[in-house]
Structures are given as C-alpha cells and as structure tokens.
Write an enzyme that holds these catalytic residues in place. Structure first.
Site, PDB file in Angstrom:
ATOM      1  N   THR A  87       3.251  -5.883  -3.050  1.00  0.00           N
ATOM      2  CA  THR A  87       3.610  -7.710  -3.102  1.00  0.00           C
ATOM      3  C   THR A  87       2.639  -7.958  -4.619  1.00  0.00           C
ATOM      4  O   THR A  87       2.730  -8.582  -5.277  1.00  0.00           O
ATOM      5  CB  THR A  87       3.731  -8.292  -1.827  1.00  0.00           C
ATOM      6  N   THR A  88       0.806  -7.613  -4.815  1.00  0.00           N
ATOM      7  CA  THR A  88      -0.108  -8.154  -4.944  1.00  0.00           C
ATOM      8  C   THR A  88      -0.122  -7.830  -6.483  1.00  0.00           C
ATOM      9  O   THR A  88      -0.141  -8.169  -7.695  1.00  0.00           O
ATOM     10  CB  THR A  88      -1.122  -8.267  -4.497  1.00  0.00           C
ATOM     11  N   TYR A 116      14.927 -10.520   3.404  1.00  0.00           N
ATOM     12  CA  TYR A 116      15.967 -11.687   3.168  1.00  0.00           C
ATOM     13  C   TYR A 116      17.705 -11.863   4.321  1.00  0.00           C
ATOM     14  O   TYR A 116      17.733 -12.303   5.262  1.00  0.00           O
ATOM     15  CB  TYR A 116      17.163 -11.546   2.097  1.00  0.00           C
ATOM     16  N   TYR A 171       5.133  -1.332   6.337  1.00  0.00           N
ATOM     17  CA  TYR A 171       4.668  -2.740   6.512  1.00  0.00           C
ATOM     18  C   TYR A 171       5.486  -4.014   6.525  1.00  0.00           C
ATOM     19  O   TYR A 171       6.456  -4.328   6.349  1.00  0.00           O
ATOM     20  CB  TYR A 171       4.670  -3.035   4.249  1.00  0.00           C
ATOM     21  N   ARG A 220       6.352 -13.180   5.688  1.00  0.00           N
ATOM     22  CA  ARG A 220       7.621 -13.015   3.519  1.00  0.00           C
ATOM     23  C   ARG A 220       8.708 -12.813   4.526  1.00  0.00           C
ATOM     24  O   ARG A 220       9.931 -13.081   3.865  1.00  0.00           O
ATOM     25  CB  ARG A 220       6.795 -12.649   3.189  1.00  0.00           C
ATOM     26  N   LYS A 270       0.990  -0.471   7.458  1.00  0.00           N
ATOM     27  CA  LYS A 270       0.065  -1.789   6.812  1.00  0.00           C
ATOM     28  C   LYS A 270       0.116  -3.200   7.731  1.00  0.00           C
ATOM     29  O   LYS A 270       1.840  -3.786   7.977  1.00  0.00           O
ATOM     30  CB  LYS A 270       0.437  -1.737   5.151  1.00  0.00           C
ATOM     31  N   ILE A 275      -5.050  -2.942   3.162  1.00  0.00           N
ATOM     32  CA  ILE A 275      -4.946  -2.706   1.721  1.00  0.00           C
ATOM     33  C   ILE A 275      -4.879  -3.537   1.530  1.00  0.00           C
ATOM     34  O   ILE A 275      -4.487  -4.837   2.061  1.00  0.00           O
ATOM     35  CB  ILE A 275      -3.681  -2.312   2.166  1.00  0.00           C
TER      36      ILE A 275
END
Length: 292
Positions: A45-46, A108, A134, A139, A162, A204
């Site tokens: 994502t980063t 989603y 993850y 999110r 994570k 992470i």
C-alpha cells in the site's frame, strides 16, 4: 524459509514525470541494504499499489528482486480482491524469485470467513512461495478472525501475518492458536514495541522508508529483549511515526524520502503532495530523529 523478522520497509514506489523511476528504485534498495533493513516489501500500500498498473506492478517486483540479489528477503505485494488476479500476481512473483508474498484480504466485496478460507486456499495450493497474510480491517472492512487464521496456519505455506487490527491482545491470541512459529509482523510503527512484547517478530514498516537504520536497530533491541534501549529508539522515532500519518502515508513518506535526496515526492492521483503544514511537521520529526 527466509527469515521474515525485524524491520521490513514497505517500500515506496518512486515516480518521475508520471513514470516508474527504476534508477531511484535501485538507489533505494541499495540504501536499505546498506542501512541494515532486514527485508523489503515491494508494491504494498505504501508503494501505491492501487495506482500502479498490472504490468508496472510486476516490473517493480522483478526489479526489486534483481536489485536485492538475495542479500535480504524480498516480499512481493500480490493482493487483490479478485482471487484470479491475485494468483496471477503471486505466480509471477514466485517466478521472478521473490522470497515471499504479502496478500491483503479481499477488499470491497467483503467475503465471509468461508470466502477468506477459499480465497487463500486457492493461492496457497497453486504456488510454492511462503505467504504472509495481511489483515487490515480498517481498509478492507473484513477481519481474518483468529480461529480462521489458525486454520490457515496449518497449511504449510501460510507462514505469518501482517497485523493491522490495532489490538495487542490479538497478537497473544493468534500466538496461542497459530503456534509460536507463526510469524506476526506489526503494521503499525508506533505500536511495534508492544506488539513484539506480545510475541511479534517485527514490523512491515512505513517509517523504515525514512529511518531504516534506526528502525532496524530498534527491532534488534526489541527482539533481543533489550527493553531500555528499545524504548530509547521508540522515543526518538515516535514523532516521525506520527508525522508520516498526518496525511496519506505514501505521500508523507515520499516527501520525507525526497528530503534525503533519494527520490522525488511525486505521487499519483487520487493522492496529492502533502501540504506545507505537514511538510514542516515531517521536517521537525526528521530533525528530532537526527535525520536532517
């Protein structure tokens, strides 16, 4: 299996004039290795994975593996809310030589726990690469419950998680259900000290993009139970942990890395460059940490 422990930066993806900047990417990989990072995540994502094209995503994974050249583990971000798309990315990462894959929960479309098990089972059964789950309910609006995670942990290539639930007690529960060898990595820099105390194996990290040596030394102190030294690093890094989340973390981090002369602060819409107020706050935090 590679040692997925310690400080693992969720690497930014550098851009220049709208295109992927592979010269800057190589510079970043070399810098992280020199500074003591224990691994790298490519296109998480980063790394602005939502706005990197499928072909670009694969090319960044391939290049990071090539640049790292086996010196530290490379974990490829291969998550998607479509199982077939995630599998395609996962198999590419394996063939490219990545050491592991980080696979976010399907966002989603909000599958239930049975859907999560089916999704990850397909991915697990059609590759030989170690997989790190993850789990980020904030999110994705779905949560891998500890009991579901425990079932996945019995599969040989689901090696860790994570964890971005923000729950310290969740770490202990997952340790009890998934076993002591199941790798738990914090997704929250500011909480990494407590996370490790509950049985975590590292982080992470967003902040490690900016302060890789400090974050690596913090993790080494924390994981060796040198609590006093770990607290000293925590005190020094906390303002930076906070400043990098004043606006979207990828934009804040790109700005901070640009201050070190390593890449531009260019981001892709819908992200925008950070405000003057945030730039000033990041600068102050970097100065406090001794980075400027």
């Amino acid at each position: 299996m590679p040692d997925f422990r310690g400080s693992i930066p969720a690497l930014v993806t550098p851009f220049k004039d709208g295109k992927l900047d592979f010269e800057a990417l190589e510079r970043l990989v070399e810098w992280h290795i020199d500074e003591g990072s224990h691994g790298l995540v490519a296109v998480g994502t980063t790394g602005e994975s939502p706005t990197v094209s499928k072909d670009g995503h694969k090319e960044v994974i391939r290049r990071v593996v090539e640049f790292a050249a086996g010196r530290i583990p490379v974990i490829a971000g291969t998550g998607s809310n479509a199982t077939a798309q995630s599998l395609d990315m996962l198999q590419f990462a394996e063939n490219a030589g990545a050491d592991g894959a980080l696979i976010v929960t399907p966002y989603y479309n909000k599958p239930n726990q049975a859907g999560l098990l089916s999704h990850y089972k397909v991915l697990h059964d059609n590759t030989n690469i170690p997989i790190i789950l993850y789990n980020i309910p904030g999110r994705c609006v779905i949560d891998i419950l500890p009991e579901t995670m425990a079932e996945m942990a019995r599969w040989p290539r689901i090696v860790g998680v994570k964890d971005a639930t923000g729950s310290m007690e969740r770490v202990s529960k997952q340790r009890a259900l998934c076993g002591k060898d199941f790798i738990q990595l914090s997704a929250e820099d500011a909480a990494a000290l407590g996370f490790n105390a509950h049985g975590g194996s590292g982080c992470i990290s967003v902040t490690a993009n900016v302060a890789p040596r400090l974050c690596a030394e913090f993790q080494e102190a924390s994981l060796s139970d040198n609590l006093e030294l770990a607290r000293e690093y925590q005190d020094r890094l906390l303002p930076l942990h906070e400043a990098l989340f004043l606006e979207p973390a990828a934009a804040c981090t790109k700005y901070a890395v640009s201050r070190l002369g390593l890449c531009s602060d260019e981001v892709r819409l819908p992200l925008t460059p950070v405000t003057a107020e945030t730039r000033a706050a990041v600068d102050r935090a970097m100065e406090f940490a001794g980075l400027l």
